[in-house]
Enzyme design. Structure first.
Site, mmCIF file in Angstrom:
data_model
loop_
_atom_site.group_PDB
_atom_site.id
_atom_site.type_symbol
_atom_site.label_atom_id
_atom_site.label_comp_id
_atom_site.label_asym_id
_atom_site.label_seq_id
_atom_site.Cartn_x
_atom_site.Cartn_y
_atom_site.Cartn_z
ATOM 1 N N SER A 96 0.897 -1.186 0.131
ATOM 2 C CA SER A 96 0.106 -0.080 -0.123
ATOM 3 C C SER A 96 0.796 1.199 0.001
ATOM 4 O O SER A 96 1.537 1.443 1.118
ATOM 5 C CB SER A 96 -0.907 0.060 1.182
ATOM 6 O OG SER A 96 -1.746 -1.068 1.452
ATOM 7 N N LYS A 171 -7.349 1.741 -2.680
ATOM 8 C CA LYS A 171 -6.996 1.326 -1.244
ATOM 9 C C LYS A 171 -7.052 2.455 -0.290
ATOM 10 O O LYS A 171 -7.436 2.338 0.896
ATOM 11 C CB LYS A 171 -5.449 0.870 -1.374
ATOM 12 C CG LYS A 171 -4.748 0.605 0.005
ATOM 13 C CD LYS A 171 -5.624 -0.800 0.767
ATOM 14 C CE LYS A 171 -4.884 -0.824 2.254
ATOM 15 N NZ LYS A 171 -5.562 -1.980 2.956
HETATM 16 P P1 NAD Z 1 5.490 -5.940 7.641
HETATM 17 O O1 NAD Z 1 6.251 -4.731 7.971
HETATM 18 O O2 NAD Z 1 5.335 -7.195 8.209
HETATM 19 O O3 NAD Z 1 6.347 -6.476 6.270
HETATM 20 C C1 NAD Z 1 7.274 -5.711 5.560
HETATM 21 C C2 NAD Z 1 8.504 -6.687 5.022
HETATM 22 O O4 NAD Z 1 9.233 -5.837 4.066
HETATM 23 C C3 NAD Z 1 9.389 -6.927 6.102
HETATM 24 O O5 NAD Z 1 9.529 -8.342 6.337
HETATM 25 C C4 NAD Z 1 10.584 -6.274 6.019
HETATM 26 O O6 NAD Z 1 12.009 -6.598 6.337
HETATM 27 C C5 NAD Z 1 10.640 -6.200 4.509
HETATM 28 N N1 NAD Z 1 11.625 -5.032 3.736
HETATM 29 C C6 NAD Z 1 11.521 -3.637 4.377
HETATM 30 N N2 NAD Z 1 12.178 -2.939 3.744
HETATM 31 C C7 NAD Z 1 13.006 -3.900 2.870
HETATM 32 C C8 NAD Z 1 13.785 -3.618 1.560
HETATM 33 N N3 NAD Z 1 14.527 -2.453 1.598
HETATM 34 N N4 NAD Z 1 14.176 -4.735 0.792
HETATM 35 C C9 NAD Z 1 13.510 -6.060 1.172
HETATM 36 N N5 NAD Z 1 12.617 -6.479 2.193
HETATM 37 C C10 NAD Z 1 12.406 -5.242 2.865
HETATM 38 O O7 NAD Z 1 4.326 -5.331 6.706
HETATM 39 P P2 NAD Z 1 2.897 -6.078 6.272
HETATM 40 O O8 NAD Z 1 1.952 -6.175 7.359
HETATM 41 O O9 NAD Z 1 3.151 -7.354 5.522
HETATM 42 O O10 NAD Z 1 2.380 -5.188 5.262
HETATM 43 C C11 NAD Z 1 2.872 -5.041 3.786
HETATM 44 C C12 NAD Z 1 2.048 -3.688 3.177
HETATM 45 O O11 NAD Z 1 0.867 -4.420 2.961
HETATM 46 C C13 NAD Z 1 1.909 -2.575 3.611
HETATM 47 O O12 NAD Z 1 2.087 -1.692 2.705
HETATM 48 C C14 NAD Z 1 0.741 -2.678 4.578
HETATM 49 O O13 NAD Z 1 0.111 -1.376 4.663
HETATM 50 C C15 NAD Z 1 -0.251 -3.483 3.699
HETATM 51 N N6 NAD Z 1 -1.182 -4.095 4.135
HETATM 52 C C16 NAD Z 1 -0.990 -4.928 5.598
HETATM 53 C C17 NAD Z 1 -2.094 -5.455 6.140
HETATM 54 C C18 NAD Z 1 -1.959 -5.943 7.603
HETATM 55 O O14 NAD Z 1 -3.100 -6.040 8.089
HETATM 56 N N7 NAD Z 1 -0.877 -6.220 7.966
HETATM 57 C C19 NAD Z 1 -3.636 -5.076 5.399
HETATM 58 C C20 NAD Z 1 -3.731 -4.851 4.326
HETATM 59 C C21 NAD Z 1 -2.305 -4.159 3.612
#
Ligand code: NAD
Length: 298
Positions: A96, A171
């Site tokens: 997102s 979104k």
């Molecule tokens: P999260 O923080 O758990 O996961 C993100 C991952 O990206 C982590 O493992 C991190 O180490 C990795 N990362 C960060 N920088 C990086 C880089 N430079 N290179 C490689 N890896 C890197 O987040 P999430 O909850 O999995 O959410 C991911 C996306 O989905 C976000 O944009 C969030 O807004 C969206 N989202 C989340 C949810 C939810 O309920 N958690 C629901 C809908 C949408």
């Protein structure tokens, strides 16, 4: 079956990856955190050394990263996807992020002969595990059609909503509606409790009427149980609301209610609720009126 690249193995990325593998795809993964890579590799994925390394081995690269800066770094940065990607390959960014960033990254990819769609999701971790995410896609119709089967492995609703960036615009609409719904719930139930009415009775009386919503059904039981374990963290919702406000500014679209909820969530973060589920928005209203919305044991 295809070999698919997957970058970003967080709360959402790991179960989405697991579902791709369950469907028979081979997945090549990368994340900056070694422990999450090891976990996914133990379940059958293959680790790569960098986003460029992932991209050099596949034709489709999924990214599931926190926000705009990480997507720019992973795709356009040093050892990024565009350094390794084959011409004609396609980036499916499911993070997102700001719609304007999606367009910027798409244009940088296009200059290197790489295609991109933006495909953010709603449905949270439970939806990612159950493969029932709602996926809203922006991009070219032909690119959408090439990716729709893979997206359907991760979600139960996959809709093309417009050109690149439109997925993230939708979104943001979703995130505004969810945050303001929780705020309305908090304000209304605070009034009810202050008047001495059982909040569970309020919920049961109105959930089937016009005020009822999926947000009300999902969040009211959590509030009544005082369970603010995420779910969807306030910190991530602050990020989405900041992207909504930035987008409103770029488009000259005033978002007064969104501005207000941004400040409320910021105040909650100051009080240490950044890692709480966003249902904790109700506590802001409780504190104003000095009441608690909780289940009454009769
Ligand atoms: P999260 O923080 O758990 O996961 C993100 C991952 O990206 C982590 O493992 C991190 O180490 C990795 N990362 C960060 N920088 C990086 C880089 N430079 N290179 C490689 N890896 C890197 O987040 P999430 O909850 O999995 O959410 C991911 C996306 O989905 C976000 O944009 C969030 O807004 C969206 N989202 C989340 C949810 C939810 O309920 N958690 C629901 C809908 C949408």
């Amino acid at each position: 079956m295809e070999t698919i690249g997957f970058i970003g193995l967080g709360i959402m990325g790991r179960p989405m990856c697991a579902n791709l593998m369950k469907a028979g795809h081979k997945v090549i993964v990368y994340d900056v955190v070694r422990a999450v890579v090891d976990e996914v590799v133990a379940n059958g994925a293959v680790a790569a050394n960098s986003p460029a390394d992932v991209a050099s081995q596949v034709n489709k690269i999924v990214t599931m990263l926190p926000d705009s800066p990480q997507v720019k770094e992973v795709v356009m940065g040093k050892s990024g996807v565009l350094e390794g990607a084959k011409k004609g390959s396609i980036i499916i960014d499911m993070s997102s992020i700001a719609p304007s960033t999606a367009k910027e990254v798409h244009d940088a990819a296009k200059a290197k002969g790489v295609r991109m769609i933006d495909a953010p999701v709603s449905g949270g971790q439970p939806g990612a595990i159950a493969a029932t995410l709602s996926i809203m896609v922006g991009g070219e119709k032909a690119d959408f059609e090439e990716c729709v089967d893979i997206l359907k492995v991760m979600g139960s609703s996959v809709v093309l909503v417009g050109s690149i960036g439109a997925g993230n615009t939708v979104k943001l609409c979703n995130q505004i509606i969810v945050a303001l719904n929780i705020a309305a719930l908090g304000e209304a139930l605070t009034l009810g409790v202050k008047a001495g009415v059982d909040p569970e009775a309020i919920f049961n009386a109105i959930k089937g009427g016009l005020a009822g919503s999926s947000v009300m059904n999902a969040k009211t039981p959590m509030v009544l149980d005082r369970n603010f374990k995420p779910g969807f963290r306030i910190d991530l919702h602050i990020k989405d609301i900041a992207n909504a406000l930035q987008t409103g500014k770029e488009l000259n679209a005033p978002l007064p209610m969104t501005g207000l909820i941004a400040q409320i969530m910021q105040a909650l973060k100051v009080k240490g609720h950044g890692s709480s589920d966003h249902s904790a928005i109700v506590t802001f209203f409780e504190q104003l009126a000095d009441v608690e919305i909780k289940r009454i044991v009769h």
